[in-house]
Design a protein around this motif. Structure first.
Motif, mmCIF file in Angstrom:
data_model
loop_
_atom_site.group_PDB
_atom_site.id
_atom_site.type_symbol
_atom_site.label_atom_id
_atom_site.label_comp_id
_atom_site.label_asym_id
_atom_site.label_seq_id
_atom_site.Cartn_x
_atom_site.Cartn_y
_atom_site.Cartn_z
ATOM 1 N N GLN A 243 2.183 27.489 41.754
ATOM 2 C CA GLN A 243 2.113 26.069 41.422
ATOM 3 C C GLN A 243 3.174 25.259 42.163
ATOM 4 N N ALA A 244 4.171 25.962 42.686
ATOM 5 C CA ALA A 244 5.213 25.282 43.459
ATOM 6 C C ALA A 244 4.707 25.055 44.879
ATOM 7 N N GLU A 245 5.048 23.931 45.457
ATOM 8 C CA GLU A 245 4.571 23.616 46.804
ATOM 9 C C GLU A 245 5.232 24.499 47.851
ATOM 10 N N LYS A 246 6.530 24.785 47.666
ATOM 11 C CA LYS A 246 7.296 25.542 48.657
ATOM 12 C C LYS A 246 6.797 26.977 48.753
ATOM 13 N N ASN A 247 6.379 27.390 49.932
ATOM 14 C CA ASN A 247 5.985 28.763 50.241
ATOM 15 C C ASN A 247 4.778 29.264 49.436
ATOM 16 N N SER A 248 4.031 28.383 48.795
ATOM 17 C CA SER A 248 2.871 28.846 48.023
ATOM 18 C C SER A 248 1.811 29.444 48.941
ATOM 19 N N ASP A 249 1.674 28.888 50.153
ATOM 20 C CA ASP A 249 0.693 29.429 51.100
ATOM 21 C C ASP A 249 1.068 30.842 51.523
ATOM 22 N N LYS A 252 0.087 33.107 48.745
ATOM 23 C CA LYS A 252 -1.368 33.258 48.718
ATOM 24 C C LYS A 252 -1.833 34.235 49.788
ATOM 25 N N THR A 275 11.479 29.797 43.174
ATOM 26 C CA THR A 275 10.848 28.793 42.316
ATOM 27 C C THR A 275 11.443 28.889 40.916
#
Length: 320
Positions: A243-249, A252, A275
């Motif tokens: 849910q955190a934007e940082k390093n979420s990709d 994934k 996070t």
């Protein structure tokens, strides 16, 4: 686990260990397979049952210990089957049955332990109510495992995650507390309160377990770090970190791999650590523990209530 209670369970636990060991001594090979795994574990489920069975002053070890043994056998059987599905190599600090022997043997051993548990229940005449409750328990364990298997390497919603851990963990602890209250012949409202305590305790227990899968020490937990992630089971720390934007990709991308190696596990742990996922999980677990404390019946024996509060403290702070 005796140290976390306000009641001295030494005699009960000693007898429980003897009963567990004797339950699989009808064949040398079965005993050889089962004994290493059966000798490990926290015994949390039978301890919860034995404590709740002491809620009134009419506690009977002769009546309670066989059911405590059956509950531990059911738990161990579920772990044996879990290890097959997850391809796990270690459990309770020893080699898993599927790893040491093979999956066919492990399936049969799990089935044997389930059957042995119900044999003990039948031989001790606990009645239809107890048998129905235990049947529902095993059914829910299976449903939880099926739902989990359908979501491997896929990110569940928070609702799906909670449904899964309720079926696989919380309902089991709730059942142990419920059965203890029934054996103790408590009022129905007090039995329900004990069951609710067990549910909240179980939710917290599993959330802490999911944190330990990433941040626990293998020598203490008896399980490999990142085992859930490697087997495709996505738990709350990952759900929150995504849910955190940082390093979420980046996280994934790890989940999308066919095979997750130790290097990817280390990367995932680093991303999660950056996070608020750890703090988030701890806060959720603490909230469930507070609910567990509030659900405790007021009229049960004071040492039992204190013991159940101590177990709640253990669950939220445990390292294994």
């Amino acid at each position: 686990m005796n140290f976390i209670t306000a009641i001295d369970l030494t005699d009960d636990l000693r007898n429980l260990e003897t009963d567990i060991e004797n339950s699989v001594n009808e064949d040398e090979f079965i005993q050889e397979i089962c004994t290493p795994l059966l000798r490990g574990g926290k015994r949390l489920r039978p301890i919860l049952f034995l404590l709740c069975a002491r809620s009134n002053k009419n506690y009977s070890p002769e009546k309670s210990l066989p059911l405590a043994t059956a509950l531990e056998l059911i738990h161990t059987a579920s772990l044996v089957h879990d290890d097959i599905l997850d391809g796990a190599k270690k459990r309770r600090g020893v080699e898993t049955i599927n790893s040491k022997y093979n999956s066919k043997i492990a399936v049969l051993v799990g089935d044997y332990l389930f059957a042995k548990a119900f044999q003990i229940v039948a031989e001790n005449n606990y009645g239809d109510e107890v048998s129905l409750i235990l049947s529902k328990l095993i059914k829910n364990l299976c449903v939880g495992e099926i739902l989990q298997d359908r979501k491997l390497f896929a990110v569940p919603t928070l609702s799906e995650y909670y449904n899964r851990i309720n079926l696989k963990t919380a309902f089991f602890l709730s059942t142990c507390c419920r059965l203890g209250g029934i054996i103790s012949k408590l009022e129905k409202s007090d039995v329900e309160n004990l069951a609710n305590y067990g549910t909240s305790l179980g939710l917290a227990f599993q959330i802490v377990d999911d944190l330990l899968d990433f941040f626990g020490e293998e020598i203490i937990t008896g399980k490999a770090v990142g085992g859930d992630l490697k087997s495709g089971v996505i738990t709350l720390p990952v759900i929150r970190a995504l849910q955190a934007e940082k390093n979420s990709d980046a996280l994934k991308n790890i989940l999308l791999q066919d095979k997750i190696e130790n290097t990817e596990v280390k990367t995932a742990i680093k991303i999660i650590s950056e996070t608020d996922a750890v703090e988030y999980c701890k806060n959720r677990a603490a909230s469930h523990i507070e609910c567990a404390r509030l659900d405790l019946p007021k009229d049960i024996e004071p040492p039992v209530k204190v013991s159940l509060e101590k177990i709640a403290n253990f669950v939220i702070n445990r390292k294994w």
